[in-house]
Design a protein around this motif. Structure first.
Motif, mmCIF file in Angstrom:
data_model
loop_
_atom_site.group_PDB
_atom_site.id
_atom_site.type_symbol
_atom_site.label_atom_id
_atom_site.label_comp_id
_atom_site.label_asym_id
_atom_site.label_seq_id
_atom_site.Cartn_x
_atom_site.Cartn_y
_atom_site.Cartn_z
ATOM 1 N N PHE A 66 5.473 -0.047 1.075
ATOM 2 C CA PHE A 66 6.627 -0.370 1.906
ATOM 3 C C PHE A 66 7.858 0.126 1.145
ATOM 4 C CE2 PHE A 66 5.019 -4.352 4.419
ATOM 5 C CZ PHE A 66 3.857 -3.678 4.731
ATOM 6 N N ILE A 67 8.821 0.713 1.843
ATOM 7 C CA ILE A 67 10.020 1.213 1.162
ATOM 8 C C ILE A 67 11.166 0.215 1.328
ATOM 9 C CG2 ILE A 67 11.710 3.119 1.053
ATOM 10 C CD1 ILE A 67 9.325 4.894 2.153
ATOM 11 N N SER A 68 11.382 -0.234 2.554
ATOM 12 C CA SER A 68 12.404 -1.272 2.758
ATOM 13 C C SER A 68 12.097 -2.045 4.044
ATOM 14 C CB SER A 68 13.802 -0.638 2.871
ATOM 15 O OG SER A 68 13.881 0.128 4.054
ATOM 16 N N PHE A 69 12.572 -3.293 4.074
ATOM 17 C CA PHE A 69 12.432 -4.073 5.307
ATOM 18 C C PHE A 69 13.685 -4.923 5.482
ATOM 19 C CE2 PHE A 69 11.025 -7.889 7.703
ATOM 20 C CZ PHE A 69 10.819 -7.223 8.910
ATOM 21 N N LEU A 76 11.513 -1.532 9.554
ATOM 22 C CA LEU A 76 10.636 -1.297 8.407
ATOM 23 C C LEU A 76 10.578 0.187 8.105
ATOM 24 C CD1 LEU A 76 8.264 -2.187 6.425
ATOM 25 C CD2 LEU A 76 6.726 -1.679 8.336
ATOM 26 N N GLN A 77 10.807 0.516 6.812
ATOM 27 C CA GLN A 77 10.603 1.898 6.377
ATOM 28 C C GLN A 77 9.408 1.873 5.431
ATOM 29 O OE1 GLN A 77 13.797 3.525 4.057
ATOM 30 N NE2 GLN A 77 13.096 5.638 4.296
ATOM 31 N N CYS A 78 8.417 2.712 5.699
ATOM 32 C CA CYS A 78 7.217 2.668 4.852
ATOM 33 C C CYS A 78 6.597 4.049 4.730
ATOM 34 C CB CYS A 78 6.192 1.690 5.424
ATOM 35 S SG CYS A 78 5.520 2.181 7.016
ATOM 36 N N GLU A 79 5.664 4.179 3.767
ATOM 37 C CA GLU A 79 4.918 5.422 3.654
ATOM 38 C C GLU A 79 3.883 5.476 4.778
ATOM 39 O OE1 GLU A 79 5.203 6.558 -1.041
ATOM 40 O OE2 GLU A 79 3.512 5.299 -0.446
ATOM 41 N N ALA A 80 3.418 6.699 5.048
ATOM 42 C CA ALA A 80 2.594 6.888 6.253
ATOM 43 C C ALA A 80 1.152 6.413 6.105
ATOM 44 C CB ALA A 80 2.605 8.363 6.652
ATOM 45 N N GLY A 81 0.725 6.118 4.864
ATOM 46 C CA GLY A 81 -0.645 5.650 4.690
ATOM 47 C C GLY A 81 -0.764 4.136 4.733
ATOM 48 N N VAL A 82 0.346 3.447 4.980
ATOM 49 C CA VAL A 82 0.294 1.979 5.102
ATOM 50 C C VAL A 82 -0.589 1.624 6.303
ATOM 51 C CG1 VAL A 82 1.685 -0.034 5.743
ATOM 52 C CG2 VAL A 82 2.507 1.535 3.981
ATOM 53 N N ILE A 83 -1.433 0.607 6.111
ATOM 54 C CA ILE A 83 -2.359 0.196 7.183
ATOM 55 C C ILE A 83 -1.693 -0.882 8.049
ATOM 56 C CG2 ILE A 83 -4.600 -0.955 7.547
ATOM 57 C CD1 ILE A 83 -5.479 0.487 4.980
ATOM 58 N N LEU A 84 -1.912 -0.804 9.346
ATOM 59 C CA LEU A 84 -1.237 -1.752 10.251
ATOM 60 C C LEU A 84 -1.541 -3.203 9.872
ATOM 61 C CD1 LEU A 84 -1.502 -0.089 13.798
ATOM 62 C CD2 LEU A 84 -0.059 0.514 11.865
ATOM 63 N N GLN A 85 -2.764 -3.463 9.412
ATOM 64 C CA GLN A 85 -3.116 -4.838 9.025
ATOM 65 C C GLN A 85 -2.169 -5.360 7.930
ATOM 66 O OE1 GLN A 85 -6.696 -5.779 6.580
ATOM 67 N NE2 GLN A 85 -7.327 -6.992 8.337
ATOM 68 N N ASP A 86 -1.794 -4.480 6.996
ATOM 69 C CA ASP A 86 -0.905 -4.910 5.912
ATOM 70 C C ASP A 86 0.488 -5.239 6.448
ATOM 71 O OD1 ASP A 86 -2.920 -4.686 4.097
ATOM 72 O OD2 ASP A 86 -2.387 -2.650 3.463
#
Ligand SMILES: Cc1cc2nc3c(=O)[nH]c(=O)nc-3n(C[C@H](O)[C@H](O)[C@H](O)COP(=O)(O)OP(=O)(O)OC[C@H]3O[C@@H](n4cnc5c(N)ncnc54)[C@H](O)[C@@H]3O)c2cc1C
Length: 435
Positions: A66-69, A76-86
């Motif tokens: 996660f980059i920022s929330f 939410l700003q996040c990297e593209a490999g973050v899983i939706l469950q997380d």
């Protein structure tokens, strides 16, 4: 070289796997090999959209930060490999959830964008792309493109639903939705004909956010099914805390499919007759309501070594009832029953992705064990009905549609060509786009 399969387990081919580990230096990692590659997230697509046999795949699952929330706005700003469950599990306690998720939360943000996935609430919330604010895309020539509806919008709409062909998505910014808690008030209503299904669908649009139906396509003259609808429960403070759901794993790898002509009618009979007596009302954990299949990890193994196909089409509403009726007739006649048959309607919202699947109409998704030519023959019949109804097949599920059917279903494919990264190729892109 490693053996990589998609969710349907139809092939087991070798790939050169490069695991992307740092979103700031993705370009160095991509260029470790000179041949063309394709991004690969959690591999939850059923067919060949994320495969590249004897060539390179760029595994994105370590780009998982996660980059920022922003707690106030839900951005939410996040990297593209973050899983939706997380995302779901860590942000629900803060009062935020993703507005649109598919029938599994074990997928990456990059995969959700590249297939512009849909959920059970298309009428109300559209598809994933409707809540996507911006994308950071890395091209194989080293160019970095930041795109949104206002900045480089042409790249935004090519990448949304762009099946990984425009570049590697390294980061995304998403708008989450505020939520009072994780419980769903759900109703299961038995229905006995397609007419009833459409009536229930229409009646549910205004008052129910989520709707989906399971349909028995093995037995009976008419279409028996269970219509399932739900809303997030209000005033959740009066409910007990959400339990943590413990997932189980399918315990064996059978050599043959456990879904067969004997087991299928028995399952369908038991499932329908257990639920058919009356409308059932329940309060469910959101994970149980949205992702029942995630409770049994690797359930795809039950189809045995030959794997299985999923066939998902969408056809316009005005011809939907007739087309679905004909499809069910053809399936019953073929004897190739489907264990998981899902029927639902889409609303009128279109996300703008050049190759996005969701469009106004009715969508039928069916799983079939791979019985070789018999199964493929049935698909040819289903293709004919889809084409006559001017519908389209879902690329995330496909592994065998013809180029003609693709071009007919996705009329903006010509506009898409100029955004394809010359350093990217997949089995699907070679099959359907010739690149
Ligand atoms: C049980 C189950 C239920 C499902 N239910 C639904 C549903 O209800 N609705 C729905 O829409 N879909 C559904 N799906 C399909 C699933 O949501 C999509 O296939 C999704 O795209 C898979 O994401 P993934 O991370 O596994 O990506 P993969 O399958 O690995 O890849 C999918 C595509 O995304 C591209 N990609 C992945 N990461 C990146 C990146 N970082 N940059 C660029 N491109 C990238 C790949 O190249 C490929 O083209 C379901 C699948 C399963 C197994």
């Amino acid at each position: 070289m490693n053996k990589i399969q998609s969710w349907g387990r139809l092939t087991n081919n070798k790939h050169r796997v490069i695991s992307l580990i740092n979103s700031n230096s993705v370009i160095n990692q991509i260029n470790l090999t000179s041949n063309k590659g394709i991004s690969h997230g959690m591999g939850r697509s059923y067919g060949d959209v994320a495969l590249n046999r004897n060539n390179t795949i760029w595994l994105t699952t370590q780009l998982n930060h996660f980059i920022s929330f922003n707690l106030k706005t839900g951005i939410l700003q996040c990297e593209a490999g973050v899983i939706l469950q997380d995302i779901q599990r860590s942000l629900l306690p803060q009062g935020w959830l993703l507005p649109v998720t598919p029938g599994t939360q074990m997928i990456t943000v990059g995969g959700a964008i590249a297939n512009d996935i849909h959920g059970k609430n298309h009428h109300h919330f559209g598809s994933f792309g409707d809540h996507l604010i911006s994308i950071k895309l890395v091209r194989t020539n080293g160019e970095v493109i930041n795109c949104s509806r206002l900045e480089n919008p042409e790249w935004f709409f090519a990448t949304l639903g762009g099946i990984g062909l425009t570049g590697v998505i390294v980061e995304a910014t998403l708008q989450l939705r505020a939520i009072e808690g994780g419980w769903i008030e759900a109703e299961t209503v038995p229905y006995y004909s397609l007419n009833d299904f459409f009536t229930l669908s229409d009646q549910s649009i205004a008052d129910w956010e989520h709707s989906v139906s399971w349909i028995d396509c093995v037995q009976g003259k008419e279409a028996n099914g269970l219509f399932i609808r739900g809303n997030f429960a209000k005033q959740q403070h009066q409910y007990p805390h959400l339990p943590t759901i413990q997932d189980k794993t399918f315990p064996i790898s059978p050599p043959f499919s456990l879904v067969n002509r004997l087991s299928l009618p028995l399952f369908n009979f038991a499932y329908f007759h257990n639920n058919k007596r009356k409308t059932k009302t329940q309060r469910l954990h959101y994970e149980k309501f949205f992702y029942p299949l995630d409770a049994l990890q690797q359930w795809n193994k039950m189809y045995g070594k030959k794997g299985f196909y999923q066939y998902q089409c969408v056809v316009p509403r005005h011809i939907g009832q007739e087309a679905i009726h004909e499809m069910l007739k053809v399936i019953k006649k073929s004897g190739e029953g489907s264990f998981l048959a899902v029927l639902k309607t889409f609303g009128d919202r279109e996300s703008g992705g050049l190759l996005s699947f969701p469009r106004s109409g009715v969508t039928l998704a069916l799983d079939f064990p791979n019985r070789g030519d018999k199964t493929l023959k049935l698909f040819n019949e289903l293709d004919r009905i889809t084409a006559e109804a001017e519908g389209r097949l879902y690329l995330a599920k496909d592994t065998r549609m013809s180029r003609d059917l693709f071009e007919m279903g996705y009329p903006r494919f010509n506009e898409f060509f100029k955004y394809i990264d010359p350093g990217i190729s997949s089995e699907m892109s070679r099959r359907l786009l010739g690149v």
